[in-house]
Scaffold this active site. Structure first.
Site, PDB file in Angstrom:
ATOM      1  N   GLU A  67       4.582  -4.636   7.551  1.00 42.89           N
ATOM      2  CA  GLU A  67       3.765  -3.595   8.197  1.00 42.89           C
ATOM      3  C   GLU A  67       4.194  -3.255   9.624  1.00 42.89           C
ATOM      4  OE1 GLU A  67       2.545  -6.050   6.342  1.00 42.89           O
ATOM      5  OE2 GLU A  67       1.080  -5.217   4.941  1.00 42.89           O
TER       6      GLU A  67
ATOM      7  N   GLU B 281      -0.474  -9.352  -0.263  1.00 41.03           N
ATOM      8  CA  GLU B 281      -1.905  -9.610  -0.022  1.00 41.03           C
ATOM      9  C   GLU B 281      -2.685  -9.705  -1.335  1.00 41.03           C
ATOM     10  OE1 GLU B 281      -1.667  -6.223   2.707  1.00 41.03           O
ATOM     11  OE2 GLU B 281      -2.907  -7.390   4.085  1.00 41.03           O
TER      12      GLU B 281
ATOM     13  N   ALA C 184       0.872  -1.175   0.000  1.00 42.93           N
ATOM     14  CA  ALA C 184       0.000   0.000   0.000  1.00 42.93           C
ATOM     15  C   ALA C 184       0.915   1.234   0.000  1.00 42.93           C
ATOM     16  CB  ALA C 184      -0.878  -0.017   1.239  1.00 42.93           C
TER      17      ALA C 184
ATOM     18  N   GLY D 116       0.713  -4.942   0.974  1.00 42.12           N
ATOM     19  CA  GLY D 116      -0.476  -5.064   0.119  1.00 42.12           C
ATOM     20  C   GLY D 116      -0.200  -5.816  -1.181  1.00 42.12           C
TER      21      GLY D 116
HETATM   22  N1  CAA Z   1       4.580   3.226  -0.855  1.00 42.54           N
HETATM   23  C1  CAA Z   1       4.974   4.399  -1.389  1.00 42.54           C
HETATM   24  N2  CAA Z   1       6.099   4.538  -2.119  1.00 42.54           N
HETATM   25  C2  CAA Z   1       6.855   3.440  -2.294  1.00 42.54           C
HETATM   26  C3  CAA Z   1       6.528   2.192  -1.764  1.00 42.54           C
HETATM   27  C4  CAA Z   1       5.314   2.097  -1.017  1.00 42.54           C
HETATM   28  N3  CAA Z   1       4.875   0.948  -0.495  1.00 42.54           N
HETATM   29  N4  CAA Z   1       7.486   1.306  -2.095  1.00 42.54           N
HETATM   30  C5  CAA Z   1       8.398   1.979  -2.820  1.00 42.54           C
HETATM   31  N5  CAA Z   1       8.027   3.289  -2.930  1.00 42.54           N
HETATM   32  C6  CAA Z   1       8.734   4.346  -3.637  1.00 42.54           C
HETATM   33  C7  CAA Z   1       9.951   4.805  -2.871  1.00 42.54           C
HETATM   34  O1  CAA Z   1       9.582   5.740  -1.863  1.00 42.54           O
HETATM   35  C8  CAA Z   1      10.788   5.420  -3.970  1.00 42.54           C
HETATM   36  O2  CAA Z   1      10.276   6.698  -4.254  1.00 42.54           O
HETATM   37  P1  CAA Z   1      11.313   7.925  -4.558  1.00 42.54           P
HETATM   38  O3  CAA Z   1      12.032   7.491  -5.826  1.00 42.54           O
HETATM   39  O4  CAA Z   1      10.402   9.094  -4.757  1.00 42.54           O
HETATM   40  O5  CAA Z   1      12.218   8.011  -3.387  1.00 42.54           O
HETATM   41  C9  CAA Z   1      10.479   4.528  -5.166  1.00 42.54           C
HETATM   42  O6  CAA Z   1       9.262   3.844  -4.857  1.00 42.54           O
HETATM   43  C10 CAA Z   1      11.557   3.480  -5.404  1.00 42.54           C
HETATM   44  O7  CAA Z   1      11.755   2.783  -4.178  1.00 42.54           O
HETATM   45  P2  CAA Z   1      13.186   2.639  -3.465  1.00 42.54           P
HETATM   46  O8  CAA Z   1      14.091   3.758  -3.845  1.00 42.54           O
HETATM   47  O9  CAA Z   1      12.942   2.411  -2.016  1.00 42.54           O
HETATM   48  O10 CAA Z   1      13.698   1.304  -4.194  1.00 42.54           O
HETATM   49  P3  CAA Z   1      14.679   0.208  -3.597  1.00 42.54           P
HETATM   50  O11 CAA Z   1      15.018  -0.695  -4.728  1.00 42.54           O
HETATM   51  O12 CAA Z   1      15.793   0.843  -2.835  1.00 42.54           O
HETATM   52  O13 CAA Z   1      13.793  -0.596  -2.515  1.00 42.54           O
HETATM   53  C11 CAA Z   1      11.811  -1.721  -1.714  1.00 42.54           C
HETATM   54  C12 CAA Z   1      12.663  -1.313  -2.934  1.00 42.54           C
HETATM   55  C13 CAA Z   1      12.585  -2.717  -0.849  1.00 42.54           C
HETATM   56  C14 CAA Z   1      10.529  -2.360  -2.241  1.00 42.54           C
HETATM   57  C15 CAA Z   1      11.510  -0.458  -0.876  1.00 42.54           C
HETATM   58  O14 CAA Z   1      10.976   0.545  -1.743  1.00 42.54           O
HETATM   59  C16 CAA Z   1      10.502  -0.687   0.217  1.00 42.54           C
HETATM   60  O15 CAA Z   1      10.843  -1.222   1.251  1.00 42.54           O
HETATM   61  N6  CAA Z   1       9.245  -0.241  -0.007  1.00 42.54           N
HETATM   62  C17 CAA Z   1       8.203  -0.324   1.000  1.00 42.54           C
HETATM   63  C18 CAA Z   1       7.693  -1.735   1.162  1.00 42.54           C
HETATM   64  C19 CAA Z   1       6.651  -1.798   2.231  1.00 42.54           C
HETATM   65  O16 CAA Z   1       6.907  -1.499   3.409  1.00 42.54           O
HETATM   66  N7  CAA Z   1       5.420  -2.225   1.871  1.00 42.54           N
HETATM   67  C20 CAA Z   1       4.335  -2.376   2.801  1.00 42.54           C
HETATM   68  C21 CAA Z   1       3.515  -1.140   2.852  1.00 42.54           C
HETATM   69  S1  CAA Z   1       2.330  -1.171   4.160  1.00 42.54           S
HETATM   70  C22 CAA Z   1       0.995  -2.022   3.533  1.00 42.54           C
HETATM   71  O17 CAA Z   1       1.030  -2.579   2.451  1.00 42.54           O
HETATM   72  C23 CAA Z   1      -0.206  -2.011   4.437  1.00 42.54           C
HETATM   73  C24 CAA Z   1      -1.322  -2.882   4.054  1.00 42.54           C
HETATM   74  O18 CAA Z   1      -1.278  -4.113   4.178  1.00 42.54           O
HETATM   75  C25 CAA Z   1      -2.591  -2.295   3.643  1.00 42.54           C
END
Ligand code: CAA
Length: 259
Positions: free
Chosen positions: A133, A113, A65, A110
């Protein structure tokens, strides 16, 4: 309808490939993406017999998400956001056709999921799974606690959710989170080959099989067995059953008409 975050390709053979495309955020799900997904699933053409869901690009299926959107939500808004995502994923889970997730990279939060709401999961070897999360101070909100436990059992689900650790595709395969792992180049050919095998089968039988497996799971044994008998017998009201069995007896290949 024109979509900003979805690309779709429906082939003549009834296979549709739906690609989630939000490249700036590794295909993260914000409410606009989820609303488009909801509309798309709700208005799927009846000519589509198998749906494949994938993410745009070689790096990410869906990275979760959208954290920037979630960061400012009140509890009331978070409830609405969770209901939106959970509602769409439930529609995917209960869609009356088979749905295959082609997982081409990160399937986190998400994204994991979303894959769990599909019937079958096939991953590329660069895929990474996780429910991170708790690292963000929240829990899975699009039915991950429920479906991950159902698919890999509570032990692995609790380890994945409590630790927030990512797992690689080989580990996902070992615990039954995915059915197969292939190279990224082989991902879509493998998924399409399976979809083609499925699409050649009787559509009403597929629909009833999915209903029996899905609904039977939440019933007691007597109820699940009775449901299967009913759905089995319903197939005998179809032309496809008559055609399928006649084709077998006449040693020819059946062509099903979905009736
Ligand atoms: N939400 C918003 N933006 C996201 C994102 C997310 N879930 N995942 C990645 N992005 C964005 C980053 O912020 C980044 O944006 P900028 O270029 O503007 O900085 C862009 O996508 C590229 O990401 P990274 O630079 O971080 O890329 P990376 O290769 O270094 O890392 C990754 C990749 C490991 C997937 C890392 O982006 C990451 O950890 N993302 C978050 C994953 C996460 O925590 N997901 C769970 C969300 S909570 C949820 O899903 C709740 C639910 O159940 C409803």
């Amino acid at each position: 309808m024109a979509y900003n975050y979805l690309l779709s390709d429906t082939r003549d053979n009834g296979i549709c490939i739906l690609t989630i495309s939000a490249p700036k955020t590794l295909n993260a799900l914000n409410s606009a993406v989820l609303k488009e997904l909801d509309t798309f699933i709700g208005s799927l053409d009846s000519a589509v017999k198998v749906l494949i869901i994938t993410g745009d690009g070689p790096k990410s299926f869906v990275a979760g998400a959208d954290i920037s959107q979630m960061s400012t939500l009140s509890a009331k808004e978070a409830l609405e956001f969770s209901k939106l995502g959970a509602g769409v994923f439930r529609k995917i889970e209960t869609l009356n056709i088979p749905v295959i997730a082609a997982i081409n990279g990160y399937a986190l939060g998400g994204g994991c999921e979303l894959a769990l709401s599909c019937d079958i999961r096939i991953a590329s070897d660069n895929a990474v799974f996780g429910q991170p999360e708790v690292k963000l101070g929240i829990i899975p909100g699009f039915s991950g606690t429920y479906r991950l436990s159902k698919i890999v059992g509570q032990g692995f689900a609790k380890e994945i959710i409590y630790s927030g650790k990512n797992i690689r595709s080989d580990e996902a395969l070992r615990i039954g989170l995915v059915n197969h792992v292939v190279s990224i180049d082989e991902l879509m050919p493998t998924v399409l080959a399976l979809a083609e095998t499925i699409v050649a089968n009787a559509p009403i039988a597929l629909k009833n099989a999915k209903k029996s497996i899905n609904e039977g799971f939440d019933l007691d044994s007597e109820g699940a067995i009775a449901l299967e008998s009913k759905l089995f017998s319903d197939c005998f009201n179809t032309a496809d059953q008559k055609n399928g069995m006649a084709a077998f007896l006449e040693k020819r290949k059946a062509v099903f008409e979905n009736k």
